[in-house]
Scaffold this motif. Sequence first.
Motif, PDB file in Angstrom:
ATOM      1  N   LYS A 194     -13.958 -30.330 -31.367  1.00  0.00           N
ATOM      2  CA  LYS A 194     -14.198 -30.605 -29.950  1.00  0.00           C
ATOM      3  C   LYS A 194     -14.970 -31.898 -29.765  1.00  0.00           C
ATOM      4  O   LYS A 194     -14.680 -32.685 -28.862  1.00  0.00           O
ATOM      5  CB  LYS A 194     -14.985 -29.447 -29.335  1.00  0.00           C
ATOM      6  N   ALA A 198     -13.871 -35.212 -27.674  1.00  0.00           N
ATOM      7  CA  ALA A 198     -14.655 -35.817 -26.591  1.00  0.00           C
ATOM      8  C   ALA A 198     -14.857 -37.294 -26.868  1.00  0.00           C
ATOM      9  O   ALA A 198     -14.705 -38.137 -25.963  1.00  0.00           O
ATOM     10  CB  ALA A 198     -15.998 -35.113 -26.463  1.00  0.00           C
ATOM     11  N   LEU A 492     -13.762 -38.297 -17.438  1.00  0.00           N
ATOM     12  CA  LEU A 492     -13.612 -36.833 -17.396  1.00  0.00           C
ATOM     13  C   LEU A 492     -12.164 -36.443 -17.624  1.00  0.00           C
ATOM     14  O   LEU A 492     -11.862 -35.546 -18.419  1.00  0.00           O
ATOM     15  CB  LEU A 492     -14.095 -36.303 -16.045  1.00  0.00           C
ATOM     16  N   ALA A 493     -11.258 -37.130 -16.915  1.00  0.00           N
ATOM     17  CA  ALA A 493      -9.843 -36.790 -17.037  1.00  0.00           C
ATOM     18  C   ALA A 493      -9.379 -36.946 -18.475  1.00  0.00           C
ATOM     19  O   ALA A 493      -8.705 -36.055 -19.031  1.00  0.00           O
ATOM     20  CB  ALA A 493      -9.025 -37.685 -16.114  1.00  0.00           C
ATOM     21  N   LEU A 496     -10.871 -34.229 -20.744  1.00  0.00           N
ATOM     22  CA  LEU A 496     -10.258 -32.912 -20.548  1.00  0.00           C
ATOM     23  C   LEU A 496      -8.851 -32.871 -21.125  1.00  0.00           C
ATOM     24  O   LEU A 496      -8.454 -31.899 -21.768  1.00  0.00           O
ATOM     25  CB  LEU A 496     -10.229 -32.568 -19.054  1.00  0.00           C
ATOM     26  N   LEU A 497      -8.095 -33.967 -20.907  1.00  0.00           N
ATOM     27  CA  LEU A 497      -6.718 -33.966 -21.402  1.00  0.00           C
ATOM     28  C   LEU A 497      -6.662 -34.025 -22.918  1.00  0.00           C
ATOM     29  O   LEU A 497      -5.717 -33.543 -23.533  1.00  0.00           O
ATOM     30  CB  LEU A 497      -5.956 -35.156 -20.812  1.00  0.00           C
ATOM     31  N   GLY A 499      -8.570 -32.419 -24.673  1.00  0.00           N
ATOM     32  CA  GLY A 499      -8.752 -31.032 -25.101  1.00  0.00           C
ATOM     33  C   GLY A 499     -10.105 -30.732 -25.671  1.00  0.00           C
ATOM     34  O   GLY A 499     -10.240 -29.914 -26.584  1.00  0.00           O
TER      35      GLY A 499
END
Lengths: 500, 133
Positions: A194, A198, A492-493, A496-497, A499
Amino acid sequence: MISLVVAFPLLFAFFIVLLDTLRVKRHIIQVSFLLGAILPATVLFMGIPKGEIVGGWNRISGIEVGISELNLPFIVGELILFAFVALYSISYFDFRDKKTPKALALLLLLHAGLLGAFIAGDLFNFYIYMEIASVSAFALITFSGEPNSRRAAFKYLMLSLLASYFFVFAIGLIYMETGYLNLILISENAVPSKELNAAVGIAFASLLLKAGIFPLHSWLPDAHSSAPTPVSAVLSGAVVKAPAYGLILMFLALPVGGTLRTLAMGTAVVSIFFGITMALLQRDAKRLLAYHTVSQMGYVLLGIASLNFLGAAYYALAHSLFKGGLFLSVGALGRKTRELGKFGYRNVPIMALSVVMLSLAIGGVSPFIGSYAKGLISSGLDGAWKYVLYAGSVGTLISFTKLNYYLLRGTSEDIKAVWKFSSIFLAFITLGSGLYLGAVFDPKDIIYVVLAMVLFFLLKAADIFKKRAHVGFGEIGEEVNVLTAVFILAILASVLLQGA
Amino acid sequence: MKMSIVVRTTTKLVSPFLVTYAAYLMLYGHLSPGGGFQGGVILAVAVILLITSHGYKKVRKKFKFNWASLIESSAGAMLVLLGITGLAFGAFYANFLPTEGGIILPFNVIVGLEVGAAFTFVFYILLRWVESD
């Protein structure tokens, strides 16, 4: 040996400051400036070693630099463009102004920063050199003395530094997860997690901002149009390529998810057409060219997102050559006013020839280098994505028909011989390199040109060009706030995309 | 900008020690905590303390504006030349000195001069706006 590419411009930049403090004759300063601009190219002719680690250390603790087939086009494009920009600058910057040696020293720092970013083999050095280039660019923009230039430089500074801090934060995350900064070691040790996702999302969004791609482009038209002409050429031709190269490095070394890549391709397509639309509505010649940079960087991103890095690299090379040439020639023509229709090349046929050749090159007409690069990018795309390239070519050609239409109607005085030389030579380089790389004349391209001309006159009859597109914000602080919010949303987009 | 006699006397006393400490950090930085950058910053602080207590105009007579520029640019050039000298011994920035720490010692000294001069330079330029005495 490769490190010398960076060492020469850096050395001569310091020399120029030293010579300026000692108040030597201006010819010595000019010669050392030219030496700093051209000497890095000699390193390439001495036989290119694949890669090396500075100081002869091992890979884990050393700084790796290298020249491969992926970054060679970037380096060659930068070197060719900067050689002409250097010739152009020594007659552009007036030596009666006391600040001129400082401008020349900053240009050399910009040169060193770009070359250093292009040869970097690890993320941190890439970041450092990209920052050297950006910081010199902020200062250089204000040298034009235009009332708008300080505002443009400030906006560029705020947004670009913000993106840099996010990028270095992402580098920190990558270092935390993999334990290395060297790209080869990162790609060997990267385990999907994760945190790594990010980091990839944040780095992707910040590099998009620095490359001036659509929702994050808003600093670019101001900064590129109000800078002094030779600086505009380097900014559009080379400075926005450094973050694009960073994207290539990131996509090579780290696991980038399919969703993020699809988003990147979508963004690239929007960027291509947004740039063209905005360019069509501009009355300022340099702003028109600046919006085309937004559009052209879309092609580079399209290449990167479809994992066709070689195509992206060659498109970057092509764009450095023709956009640099266009800025140099249009800037030379429009010294007094930049409003379309009030100046032009009617009385200078040599400039007319070079602007027309460069316009054909940017439109992707064969056998110029633009067509070769577009062919490479389209070879990596499938299905409907290919039509984007055709539509983009026609759109670009419409916009450049407009530029040439207005330039044909005006006249310009006192263009120095060296400026004519730089423009025409860059124009012939776009042709020659296209032929060298193997582009052949394709009769189909005539249809595009004719189609573009017809569409241009239709749009003109519909009075589209009388409209003005202007997004005003009032206070500079307010504007920076709004743009920062857009940037945070983009981060942010993408996070999030990816994952995370 | 001229401060009270207590401040002026104290800064005059402290400044030479700061310069000594900066020299120590630069010359011994390769074996102990410290190094060029830290040494350079402390070197600059020695001058900046004098400027804030005695005023720009008075200090400028002793530490000339051009000197700062001269030291800064020549130190930068020397730094690159040190790397290029390494090429003769195999690689850019190769360690060619057989002493303890090798080229780190000259490197630290040059970086110290560069940083010290650059900070002083920046402070001079900023003060030109604030102070016109």
